[in-house]
Design an enzyme around this catalytic site. Structure first.
Site: not given
Length: 139
Positions: A35, A134
Site C-alpha cells: 500500500h 490497517c
C-alpha cells in the site's frame, strides 16, 4: 485499478489525479510494496511524512508528477511513516519501536505547534505486518 483512477478523476474533477506504480519502487527487503499509505502519510494539507528507501523514491515521484508543492519530512524507518492525522493530531508508532523517527515527528511539533503528536506502542500487530492505518476505518 483503471476504473478506480477514472472514478477518482470524475469525483475530483477540479484536480489532476496522479498514479504511482508501486511495482517500480524498489526495496531490497520486500517485493512490491502493498500500500502507498504504508510509506507516507499526510500530516497537514501540504505536508507529507515519508519513510525509508521507498519514501525517498516517493518524494521524487510526487515532485515529478504533482501540480501541488508539498513539504516532505523524511523518516529513516518505513513503517514509522504510516501515521494517522485525526483532528490536527498525528498518531504514530512509539519511540520504543522507532526512536529516531519518533524524535523527528516530535521535533516537527516543536517547529510547528499546530502539529500535535501522540505515539502508541504497536509492536504486537506489527509482527503480522499490520500497519497502523490497517486497524482504522476512515469516515
Amino acid at each position: 485499478n483503471e476504473l478506480g483512477i477514472k472514478s477518482l478523476s470524475n469525483v475530483f474533477n477540479n484536480y489532476r489525479v496522479n498514479t504511482i506504480d508501486l511495482s517500480k519502487l524498489s526495496n531490497p527487503s520486500m517485493t512490491t510494496p502493498l500500500h502507498l499509505k504504508s510509506f507516507c502519510s499526510m500530516i497537514s494539507p501540504d505536508h507529507i511524512l515519508v519513510g525509508g528507501s521507498i519514501g525517498q523514491q516517493l518524494i521524487e515521484e510526487i515532485k515529478t508528477n504533482s501540480d501541488v508543492e508539498y513539504k516532505f519530512t523524511y523518516l529513516p524507518d518505513e513503517s514509522a511513516a504510516n501515521c494517522l492525522l485525526v483532528n490536527n493530531t498525528v498518531i504514530h508508532r512509539s519511540h520504543v519501536e522507532y526512536p529516531n523517527s519518533t524524535k523527528i515527528i516530535k521535533d516537527l511539533n516543536n517547529l510547528n505547534p499546530s502539529i500535535k503528536s501522540v505515539d502508541i506502542v504497536y509492536d504486537e500487530l506489527s509482527k503480522v505486518d499490520g500497519a497502523l492505518t490497517c486497524c482504522c476505518v476512515f469516515i
